[in-house]
Enzyme design. Sequence first.
Site, short mmCIF file in Angstrom:
data_model
loop_
_atom_site.label_atom_id
_atom_site.label_comp_id
_atom_site.label_asym_id
_atom_site.label_seq_id
_atom_site.Cartn_x
_atom_site.Cartn_y
_atom_site.Cartn_z
CB ALA A 52 -0.94 0.00 1.22
CG ASN A 75 3.27 -9.09 7.51
OD1 ASN A 75 4.18 -9.63 8.11
ND2 ASN A 75 2.06 -9.55 7.44
N GLY A 108 2.80 -14.35 0.49
CA GLY A 108 2.91 -15.38 -0.54
C GLY A 108 3.03 -14.86 -1.96
N GLY A 109 2.95 -13.56 -2.15
CA GLY A 109 3.09 -13.01 -3.50
C GLY A 109 1.94 -13.38 -4.43
NE ARG A 168 -6.01 -17.21 2.85
CZ ARG A 168 -5.15 -16.22 2.59
NH1 ARG A 168 -5.22 -15.07 3.24
NH2 ARG A 168 -4.21 -16.38 1.69
CD GLU A 190 -2.91 -7.31 7.81
OE1 GLU A 190 -1.84 -7.35 7.18
OE2 GLU A 190 -3.20 -8.10 8.73
#
Lengths: 508, 508
Positions: free
Chosen positions: A53, A81, A86-87, A333, A473
Amino acid sequence: MSDQHNQTRRQLIKGLGITGVAMAAAPALAASPSAEQGFDREYDIIIIGSGFAGLAAGIEAKRKGFKKVVILEKMPTIGGNSAINGGLFAAPNTEMQRRDGVTDSVEAMVQDQLAAGRGIADETLLRHVAEHANEALELCIEAGAEFHPYLQQLGGHSVPRTYQTSVSCGAGITQPLLKLARKEGVEVITRANFLNFVTDAKGGVAGIEVEHGYYYERKLAEGKRERLKAGKGVIVATGGFAQNVPLRQSQDPTLTDEIGSTNMKGATGEAMLQMFRLGGVPVHLAHIQSGPWASPDEGGFGYVSNYCIFNFPHSMAVNRATGRRFMNEIADRKTRADAIIENRDAQGEAQPPLLITSYEQANKHPNCAKVLRYNVGWKFDTLEELADHFGTPKDALKAQLAEYNGYIEAGEDKQFGKIIADSNRIKVEAPFMVVRLWPKVHYCQGGVQITPDAEVIDSLTGAPIPGLFAAGEVAGGIHGVSRLGSCSIPECMVMGMTAARTLASRKA
Amino acid sequence: MSDQHNQTRRQLIKGLGITGVAMAAAPALAASPSAEQGFDREYDIIIIGSGFAGLAAGIEAKRKGFKKVVILEKMPTIGGNSAINGGLFAAPNTEMQRRDGVTDSVEAMVQDQLAAGRGIADETLLRHVAEHANEALELCIEAGAEFHPYLQQLGGHSVPRTYQTSVSCGAGITQPLLKLARKEGVEVITRANFLNFVTDAKGGVAGIEVEHGYYYERKLAEGKRERLKAGKGVIVATGGFAQNVPLRQSQDPTLTDEIGSTNMKGATGEAMLQMFRLGGVPVHLAHIQSGPWASPDEGGFGYVSNYCIFNFPHSMAVNRATGRRFMNEIADRKTRADAIIENRDAQGEAQPPLLITSYEQANKHPNCAKVLRYNVGWKFDTLEELADHFGTPKDALKAQLAEYNGYIEAGEDKQFGKIIADSNRIKVEAPFMVVRLWPKVHYCQGGVQITPDAEVIDSLTGAPIPGLFAAGEVAGGIHGVSRLGSCSIPECMVMGMTAARTLASRKA
């Protein structure tokens, strides 16, 4: 090794490596410092945090013509972070989807996320992000990011729409973005610890107070303090609070310091807490996501997480004691994490379930070799060997495998309704790879409320707080109860870019 | 009347009467006013809010020897939301339990609440409240509160442990407590609108700013302003924010102003928001409870809510279109509210289900006559008439009734596992009473984090904010995802008393 697999839950969790830090270093301040006291330095835009971001905001701010743009990062390295995630990048209507003939749309991506959000996601924000996701992806490519040449279909997504960096981690994006940001003229300062906002007479944000030369590990609050003016605005892009144990425990008492986290240690949320002190609205803090693809056999995000994300679609997850499946391996998830932690023995101790994959398939992921080398996953030539190793009943496991492969052949999972895309009609066959599963604290759905213009709302007036923006986030409420995998990078980048655009639109 | 029952969801919800208010009147302030500016008036303890928590805190503060104790109430009448609640009070080891031979314990009450809290309730706080619940009940009785001579077993409770005021509403407690508080020397001021905290140089709370002569309906922010010193501390006991539509929508976008609420209009949460500005930790704001016993045929809490709470144990809830049961009628509130809103037609429009009770039983509750008089419930001599009226298939309804009554006779509900206490082995028989069910926003599980000493914690330091205490619904995290019915009054009163005791223990 059998003993290792019989450890109790407490041991299992204690051994995960990374534990939370106790408390933020910043002192409590009754009131924000006032702008009347003057500044040491002046910028147009101050961005706090150097992840997806922050970097996207910085690049876009320069491109919109702002002269002095700075990104402050409290840690010694850039990327926060984001650099260790995980890209994975989801976007609709992308080039690889066109190449593969995948029919997708902004609306389909929004609907998938709304389902995972369980009724409380922010549809307007989701649509805004989905509409601009491909644009953000193209910015990554322009910056030099490289991606695997295949699409993935992650849990909860109705079609394959996920790119992944060729290094299988977020640094494959943050590094190119950093290079581009510097090229565009963004100043980037590490070890610059945000302390507090500086407010003007009307309660708007005029700047910040920062501590330079900050060393996270030593918790120094003794660095050189400066007051930085933000002539146009401050963009907070500081990520989540998964490593702030008291805060996450205030929301969920079970997330003690014994529970692992995939996050880097600096994810402690001080800037979010300071936004609440300015009147920002706290949203969905209680919704903290655990990653269902994590392994109890390694610390942090490790090697297994990405390995699992890649392999879940063509793998079978079984309860170790029964040999039976217990979930749809590509459900969202939260559904999976909730299902995984139900795997316990009669005493309630954790019994991490097994993810079983054909070695031939598993080895298509670059992490497979590392998983084997570091002994956090194991290869077996036959199902008997596998069952012996984990003490799983052979006949039950054999029956389950035959049943599962039957579903794959038929293209319909009658056990758990797993979506079997044509590209994933892959049976589980010998030789086998196995990893163990146990969730780790991964992502904070909650944060500060923002508008689709990335403005932070005042809890009493409902109006935006002048000069204050948030992206990524640290913002809450977009995803609702559960975020889908690979939807974080587009959110972070799009909202970072949006914050810069909102500021630009007000320049005139 | 059949037409009335076929209205669409939108109409149904629009017609509920009470709608939320737009926004709080208090202006946004960048920083709390400072104590250095002096005060107009001095108290030892200032209590904000005159519900169960505030009144109990006031009485206890006087009994602990504090001289100048004031309760401030922004509304024109005393009692806040407490005065219009159901007057239901759960406590273990009470006199009526002893009389009836009910085996209960603090631990049993805690375990029941932990189950409803779905893993994120605060066990320490629950235990503290359960341990002191009977003491709070006895304070009510000492103050002159009168209770029905029978115990009730509410949803989610494993035994009958709930008292109810003989007037079946909370005013049966707030009125006696107010009388007692005044007798003890507590000053009580209505139309006194809390604006902000006044902080000292160290960030502690030194007092408050208040607006006198406040008229809620006219949203006047023009009353006389005063700065009140709190020499010992401020106790915030202002309740929830169920009527603050933007705030509840920030947590759950579906809770629009079309959704009814059982709360009085002043439940808008400004003092909670101001505590967040001081650094109080926001906990579980997203967990907003809807009451499963509410009726779409009347506004607010109305007459049906208490009628249903009393009747659920010996009633059968059925889907109107199928005539089949769809839930355990005494599951916890969230389970039931979630199950009720699944009752929809093919177009997704709400089809409020029916709660069917023997008239003979229903009429034991004082509200039954009012439910009939105000046409929000209906009496039928036969099941055929009932089925005709609601367009429910007769044979299916008849079969369901026989099945349900069979479970009652056997003492075991094989359909939904309803606990059938011996005192509730009551069949549903003609003539019948029917009311319709649709949830209303009722209770905010979320609020500001407190310690078992009722202290408010600073989000950055983890230490209590000096001089600041909170009690009752404004505090968050105690109940987790879902609060059990009749557990609010004990929580409010015990934590109010606790705040006063904490202050007293520090006096020495």
